[in-house]
Scaffold this motif. Structure first.
Motif, short mmCIF file in Angstrom:
data_model
loop_
_atom_site.label_atom_id
_atom_site.label_comp_id
_atom_site.label_asym_id
_atom_site.label_seq_id
_atom_site.Cartn_x
_atom_site.Cartn_y
_atom_site.Cartn_z
N ALA A 62 38.83 37.37 40.60
CA ALA A 62 40.18 37.93 40.68
C ALA A 62 40.18 39.41 40.38
O ALA A 62 39.26 39.93 39.74
CB ALA A 62 41.10 37.20 39.70
N ASN A 63 41.22 40.07 40.82
CA ASN A 63 41.50 41.45 40.45
C ASN A 63 42.48 41.46 39.30
O ASN A 63 43.50 40.75 39.32
CB ASN A 63 42.12 42.23 41.62
CG ASN A 63 41.08 42.71 42.61
OD1 ASN A 63 40.30 43.61 42.31
ND2 ASN A 63 41.05 42.08 43.78
N SER A 64 42.17 42.22 38.28
CA SER A 64 43.05 42.34 37.13
C SER A 64 43.80 43.67 37.22
O SER A 64 43.19 44.71 37.47
CB SER A 64 42.24 42.28 35.83
OG SER A 64 43.07 42.00 34.73
N SER A 109 50.18 54.03 42.90
CA SER A 109 49.38 55.25 43.05
C SER A 109 48.51 55.55 41.84
O SER A 109 47.56 56.34 41.93
CB SER A 109 50.27 56.45 43.36
OG SER A 109 51.18 56.68 42.30
N ILE A 110 48.81 54.93 40.69
CA ILE A 110 47.97 55.13 39.50
C ILE A 110 47.43 53.80 38.98
O ILE A 110 46.92 53.71 37.86
CB ILE A 110 48.72 55.88 38.37
CG1 ILE A 110 50.01 55.15 37.98
CG2 ILE A 110 49.01 57.32 38.80
CD1 ILE A 110 50.66 55.71 36.73
N GLN A 111 47.55 52.77 39.80
CA GLN A 111 46.99 51.47 39.43
C GLN A 111 45.47 51.52 39.59
O GLN A 111 44.95 52.33 40.37
CB GLN A 111 47.58 50.38 40.32
CG GLN A 111 47.14 48.95 40.01
CD GLN A 111 47.45 48.50 38.60
OE1 GLN A 111 46.55 48.51 37.75
NE2 GLN A 111 48.70 48.13 38.34
N ASN A 112 44.77 50.67 38.86
CA ASN A 112 43.31 50.65 38.95
C ASN A 112 42.82 49.20 38.93
O ASN A 112 42.34 48.71 37.91
CB ASN A 112 42.70 51.42 37.77
CG ASN A 112 41.20 51.57 37.88
OD1 ASN A 112 40.68 51.91 38.93
ND2 ASN A 112 40.49 51.30 36.79
N PRO A 113 42.96 48.49 40.07
CA PRO A 113 42.55 47.08 40.10
C PRO A 113 41.07 46.95 39.76
O PRO A 113 40.23 47.67 40.28
CB PRO A 113 42.80 46.67 41.56
CG PRO A 113 43.77 47.69 42.08
CD PRO A 113 43.42 48.96 41.38
N ARG A 170 47.16 33.40 39.46
CA ARG A 170 48.31 34.27 39.66
C ARG A 170 49.30 34.15 38.51
O ARG A 170 49.87 35.14 38.04
CB ARG A 170 49.01 33.94 40.99
CG ARG A 170 48.31 34.55 42.20
CD ARG A 170 49.17 34.43 43.45
NE ARG A 170 49.20 33.03 43.92
CZ ARG A 170 48.35 32.53 44.79
NH1 ARG A 170 47.40 33.30 45.32
NH2 ARG A 170 48.45 31.28 45.17
N ALA A 171 49.51 32.93 38.02
CA ALA A 171 50.45 32.69 36.93
C ALA A 171 49.99 33.36 35.64
O ALA A 171 50.80 33.68 34.77
CB ALA A 171 50.64 31.19 36.71
N MET A 172 48.67 33.59 35.51
CA MET A 172 48.12 34.20 34.30
C MET A 172 47.97 35.72 34.45
O MET A 172 47.34 36.36 33.61
CB MET A 172 46.77 33.56 33.96
CG MET A 172 46.87 32.09 33.57
SD MET A 172 47.98 31.81 32.17
CE MET A 172 47.12 32.69 30.88
N ALA A 220 45.17 38.63 40.25
CA ALA A 220 45.29 38.37 41.68
C ALA A 220 44.00 37.76 42.19
O ALA A 220 42.95 38.42 42.18
CB ALA A 220 45.57 39.67 42.42
N PRO A 221 44.03 36.49 42.62
CA PRO A 221 42.81 35.84 43.12
C PRO A 221 42.13 36.67 44.19
O PRO A 221 42.79 37.26 45.05
CB PRO A 221 43.33 34.51 43.69
CG PRO A 221 44.61 34.26 42.94
CD PRO A 221 45.22 35.62 42.73
N ALA A 222 40.81 36.73 44.12
CA ALA A 222 40.05 37.49 45.10
C ALA A 222 40.20 36.86 46.47
O ALA A 222 40.25 35.63 46.61
CB ALA A 222 38.58 37.54 44.68
N ARG A 223 40.28 37.71 47.46
CA ARG A 223 40.38 37.21 48.83
C ARG A 223 39.03 36.67 49.29
O ARG A 223 38.00 37.28 49.05
CB ARG A 223 40.85 38.32 49.78
CG ARG A 223 42.27 38.78 49.52
CD ARG A 223 42.68 39.86 50.49
NE ARG A 223 44.05 40.30 50.25
CZ ARG A 223 44.66 41.25 50.95
NH1 ARG A 223 44.00 41.87 51.93
NH2 ARG A 223 45.90 41.58 50.67
#
Length: 258
Positions: A101-103, A209-213, A247-249, A252-255
Motif C-alpha cells: 500500500a501507499n501511505s 502538491s506537497i503530499q509524499n506517498p 483503505r479503512a486503516m 491506499a492499496p497498491a495497484r
C-alpha cells in the motif's frame, strides 16, 4: 473474472489450507506506518490459517538497523527503496516481494478541538504556524515521514518557526497519543498512524502538491524456517479481499498489474 485473478484466488486458498494444517508463529518486522493495517489484517489471517503473528516495529531506519544487527524475521514490510536494499544484500527472497500500500501524510488534532483547514498549501502553512505546538516522527531515527516533513518546512520557508515548537516522537502512533491527550496541538504523520487513535480527529491529508506517498512492500525474509506460511501472509495482505480493510486503516492499496 480474468484467468489471472482466478489463479491468484486459487493459490491463496491453497496456501491458507496448507498453513492451517501446521500452524506456526510468524515474526513480522515492519515500519510503524503499516503497523495497524497489518495487525488488523493479521487477525483475519490468524482466524483463517491458525498461524499467529508477533510484530517488531519501528521507523524505516530502526527496522533497517535491527536487520543489520542480526534480528531475524519471517516477513519484512518496509518502504520499497529499503526493500530494494535488503534484496540486494540477500535479506529478502526476490520472488516473494509484493507491494502492499501507499501511505499518505496527514494532520490531526485532539478530538473535540477546532479542526484546521489544510486543504491548500497556504492553508497548511497557516495551520502549522498557528498551532501552539506540533509533533511528528523523529527524522534522526530514520522516520520517512519526519524526514520529509522537515524538508517540507524548509521548502515552505517556515522551518525555524515550525521546529521551534516541535516535539518529535519515535513513531507516528506516539505522535497521535500526545495529541489525543492534549499535550500537543497538531500532529503531522501518516494517516494510518492517526486513524486508529479515537482521541484524534483527522484534519485531512496533506494537499496533493506537497503530499509524499510512500509505497510499502512486503517480502519473505531469507533464511526463514517458515517460508510457506510467510508466503501465505504476503499473499493474504496483498489480495483484493484485503484492500477494503487497508483503505479503512488509512492507506491506499497498491495497484496490481492487469
Amino acid at each position: 473474472m480474468a484467468v489471472r485473478s482466478i489463479l491468484a484466488i486459487g493459490a491463496l486458498a491453497l496456501s491458507l489450507a496448507c498453513t492451517q494444517a501446521g500452524a506456526v508463529e510468524l515474526k513480522i518486522l515492519a515500519t510503524g506506518s503499516m503497523a495497524e493495517p497489518l495487525k488488523e489484517l493479521g487477525e483475519d489471517f490468524t482466524r483463517e490459517t491458525g498461524n499467529t503473528l508477533v510484530f517488531s516495529l519501528g521507523t524505516t531506519g530502526v527496522v533497517m538497523n535491527k536487520i543489520k544487527a542480526g534480528e531475524t524475521a519471517d516477513v519484512i514490510v518496509i518502504s520499497v527503496e529499503a526493500a530494494d536494499s535488503l534484496q540486494k544484500d540477500g535479506k529478502l527472497i526476490p520472488s516473494t516481494r509484493a507491494d502492499v500500500a501507499n501511505s499518505l501524510l496527514g494532520a490531526g488534532v485532539r478530538a473535540g478541538a477546532s479542526v484546521p483547514d489544510i486543504s491548500t498549501v497556504d492553508a497548511f502553512k497557516k495551520a502549522v504556524l498557528a498551532a501552539r505546538s506540533i509533533s511528528y516522527p523523529d527524522p534522526k531515527l530514520g522516520a520517512t515521514s519526519g524526514i520529509y516533513i522537515e524538508s517540507l518546512f524548509d521548502k515552505l520557508g517556515i522551518a525555524s518557526e515550525a521546529k521551534a515548537k516541535a516535539t518529535v516522537k519515535p513513531v507516528g502512533a506516539e505522535v497521535a497519543s500526545v495529541v489525543a491527550n492534549g499535550e500537543i496541538e497538531l500532529a503531522l504523520t501518516f494517516l494510518s498512524e492517526l486513524a486508529p487513535n479515537k482521541g484524534v480527529t483527522i484534519a485531512g491529508p496533506f494537499p496533493d502538491s506537497i503530499q509524499n506517498p510512500t509505497l510499502y512492500t512486503a517480502g519473505v525474509a531469507a533464511g526463514t524456517p517458515n517460508e510457506a506460511a510467510a508466503r501465505a501472509f504476503v499473499t493474504f495482505i496483498t489480495s483484493a479481499e484485503s484492500a477494503p480493510k487497508l483503505r479503512a486503516m488509512g492507506v491506499a492499496p497498491a495497484r496490481k498489474s492487469p
